[in-house]
Design a protein around this motif. Structure first.
Motif, PDB file in Angstrom:
ATOM      1  N   PHE A 150       0.808  -1.211   0.000  1.00 31.03           N
ATOM      2  CA  PHE A 150       0.000   0.000   0.000  1.00 31.03           C
ATOM      3  C   PHE A 150       0.850   1.274   0.000  1.00 31.03           C
ATOM      4  O   PHE A 150       1.978   1.285   0.481  1.00 31.03           O
ATOM      5  N   SER A 151       0.257   2.334  -0.513  1.00 33.17           N
ATOM      6  CA  SER A 151       0.917   3.635  -0.539  1.00 33.17           C
ATOM      7  C   SER A 151       0.898   4.248   0.860  1.00 33.17           C
ATOM      8  O   SER A 151       0.139   3.822   1.733  1.00 33.17           O
TER       9      SER A 151
ATOM     10  N   MET B  89      -2.413   0.286  13.580  1.00 31.90           N
ATOM     11  CA  MET B  89      -3.147  -0.002  12.351  1.00 31.90           C
ATOM     12  C   MET B  89      -4.450  -0.721  12.672  1.00 31.90           C
ATOM     13  O   MET B  89      -4.475  -1.632  13.512  1.00 31.90           O
ATOM     14  N   TYR B  90      -5.526  -0.315  11.992  1.00 32.12           N
ATOM     15  CA  TYR B  90      -6.825  -0.933  12.246  1.00 32.12           C
ATOM     16  C   TYR B  90      -7.532  -1.412  10.980  1.00 32.12           C
ATOM     17  O   TYR B  90      -8.190  -2.455  10.996  1.00 32.12           O
ATOM     18  N   LEU B  91      -7.399  -0.686   9.899  1.00 27.18           N
ATOM     19  CA  LEU B  91      -8.129  -1.014   8.676  1.00 27.18           C
ATOM     20  C   LEU B  91      -7.237  -1.731   7.675  1.00 27.18           C
ATOM     21  O   LEU B  91      -6.067  -1.371   7.504  1.00 27.18           O
ATOM     22  N   VAL B  92      -7.779  -2.730   7.010  1.00 29.53           N
ATOM     23  CA  VAL B  92      -7.150  -3.297   5.817  1.00 29.53           C
ATOM     24  C   VAL B  92      -8.011  -2.868   4.636  1.00 29.53           C
ATOM     25  O   VAL B  92      -9.136  -3.341   4.476  1.00 29.53           O
ATOM     26  N   PRO B  93      -7.527  -1.926   3.814  1.00 25.63           N
ATOM     27  CA  PRO B  93      -8.322  -1.386   2.713  1.00 25.63           C
ATOM     28  C   PRO B  93      -8.570  -2.429   1.631  1.00 25.63           C
ATOM     29  O   PRO B  93      -7.723  -3.285   1.370  1.00 25.63           O
TER      30      PRO B  93
ATOM     31  N   ALA C 151      -9.103  -1.124  -6.921  1.00 24.71           N
ATOM     32  CA  ALA C 151      -8.310  -1.831  -5.914  1.00 24.71           C
ATOM     33  C   ALA C 151      -7.275  -0.891  -5.306  1.00 24.71           C
ATOM     34  O   ALA C 151      -6.702  -0.037  -5.993  1.00 24.71           O
ATOM     35  N   THR C 152      -7.027  -1.050  -4.004  1.00 26.97           N
ATOM     36  CA  THR C 152      -6.063  -0.182  -3.318  1.00 26.97           C
ATOM     37  C   THR C 152      -4.672  -0.801  -3.250  1.00 26.97           C
ATOM     38  O   THR C 152      -3.698  -0.104  -3.000  1.00 26.97           O
ATOM     39  N   VAL C 153      -4.587  -2.100  -3.461  1.00 29.01           N
ATOM     40  CA  VAL C 153      -3.319  -2.800  -3.276  1.00 29.01           C
ATOM     41  C   VAL C 153      -2.434  -2.701  -4.517  1.00 29.01           C
ATOM     42  O   VAL C 153      -2.912  -2.740  -5.654  1.00 29.01           O
TER      43      VAL C 153
END
Length: 438
Positions: A143-144, A158-162, A365-367
């Protein structure tokens, strides 16, 4: 993989909502009325810390047909890869989001769908989420820095996995515009001129739907950012700027120029209704997120859809793009289930996001490393719009205090749509009270 449909839930004022008008109703009142709580539809309590469970529960508010099928593709792929069983509890979208507070304090699923921004940070700060720093140690390189920042809680964990994000803009049918001789507007004046021409042609210029309360926030956000800039948007939603100032009044005054061109039936229809009107060429354009394309099941229609960013109004230009990030979180109870952590890691991989995107092509997609070879021209334009943006906002109801966004702004915006009036002093008075209580 098992899928369960959750029961209908009454709204409550304790937690944030999205995509509906929120009525303030206490948990006690809900119980007294005999309405089942959202937690009752889950798969039960999560395993205790250190659990070696081979299964997990997954709460999904993605109840529309396309995203629901896309998440099923993800859980099926994860089960095939890991051997872990995923019990999915699908809850109607609005109900899930309006009952999230009681859901997380009851017997939540191990993992669940949610959003980046303040709406994630709020519950992290309340201690209702499990941090996933160990998961990010595995997937962080995918991720960026901007995505990582949006996934970080107020405590730096960290809490979210986009999973994906999507830009908001004006969507339209290319063939219809070519037939009518319409051109994409670059400025707000050109937008209103185009809208006037559409109206003269007997078309509703701007598709609009605000029965659920949240869509109008997109119009507010864009006019605000185009007039006052991204930083003002962030500071206003954080109440570092007041609501009873000229800058905010200017947003509504500018919006009034669009009211005669927006669908007059807006308060009585959902975003899906308005999408169908665009498909049927009853409206000329529609300001919404790219998820609108989920409604276009005819490949010919989908190939005919294009979009353009909200036009320039002032010196701020079009540097800021509204592109909310959606992904997965772990509940506090689910934090001890390693299978759930493995599921989040899978969602943060190209394999997981490709499985989702193979079914739901409306989002980006974010990855890094996701397969973009099958992106349509519209997908590529959406991705480029996000990539080239100087600033990315989440959305008013994701960047603001939940109670402010839902209990104050939804009724205020719906009232404004109805009669063009708004009391910014009242907005500020309520903001002062709500933010002071935090």
């Amino acid at each position: 993989m098992a899928i369960h449909l959750g029961p209908f839930q009454a709204a409550e004022g304790a937690g944030p909502g999205r995509r509906t008008f929120l009525k303030t109703l206490g948990v006690g009142a809900v119980a007294a009325a005999g309405i089942p709580m959202l937690s009752a539809c889950t798969g039960g309590s999560a395993p205790t810390s250190g659990s070696t469970s081979k299964s997990l529960t997954f709460g999904s508010g993605s109840s529309d047909e396309v995203p629901r099928a896309a998440y099923k593709a993800v859980t099926d792929a994860f089960t095939k890869k890991s051997g872990f069983d995923v019990v999915t509890n699908v809850i109607p979208h609005n109900d899930f989001q309006n009952k999230i507070n009681s859901y997380l304090q009851g017997s939540p699923d191990d993992s669940f769908t949610w959003f980046a921004g303040y709406r994630m940070q709020y519950y992290a700060e309340k201690g209702l989420l499990a941090p996933v720093d160990d998961v990010w140690e595995k997937i962080g390189g995918n991720f960026s820095d901007a995505i990582k920042k949006a996934s970080t809680g107020p405590d730096g964990k960290m809490y979210l996995v986009p999973n994906y994000n999507y830009p908001w803009g004006f969507f339209y049918r290319k063939s219809f515009w070519a037939e009518k001789g319409y051109a994409v507007p670059a400025t707000f004046d050109e937008l209103t001129t185009l809208a006037a021409k559409m109206k003269a042609d007997g078309i509703i210029p701007i598709g609009f739907a605000d029965k659920d309360g949240w869509p109008a926030m997109g119009t507010f956000d864009y006019i605000n950012m185009r007039l006052n800039g991204y930083q003002f948007h962030v500071d206003l939603t954080a109440h570092k700027e007041s609501w009873d100032q000229k800058k905010v009044s200017d947003v509504f005054d500018t919006w009034k120029q669009l009211l005669p061109f927006q669908d007059p039936a807006a308060l009585g229809q959902t975003w899906q209704d308005a999408a169908k009107a665009l498909e049927a060429k009853k409206t000329g354009m529609y300001l919404l997120g790219s998820f609108v394309t989920q409604q276009f099941t005819d490949p010919t229609v989908l190939a005919d859809i294009d979009f353009f960013p909200f036009p320039e109004i002032a010196v701020e230009g079009t540097d800021a793009v509204e592109a909310p990030i959606d992904g997965l979180l772990l509940s506090k109870k689910g934090g001890g289930n390693q299978a759930a952590r493995d599921f989040l890691a899978f969602m943060g991989s190209p394999e997981g996001q490709d499985a989702y995107a193979a079914v739901d092509t409306s989002n980006i997609a974010t990855v890094k490393g996701a397969d973009t070879s099958k992106y349509s021209a519209l997908n590529k334009k959406c991705a480029d719009t996000i990539a080239n943006a100087k600033y990315i906002s989440q959305f008013l109801d994701r960047d603001a205090l939940p109670a402010m966004a839902n209990n104050v702004m939804i009724p205020a915006l719906q009232s404004f749509i109805k009669d063009g009036s708004v009391d910014v002093k009242n907005l500020e008075a309520q903001a002062k009270s709500l933010y002071a209580a935090q």
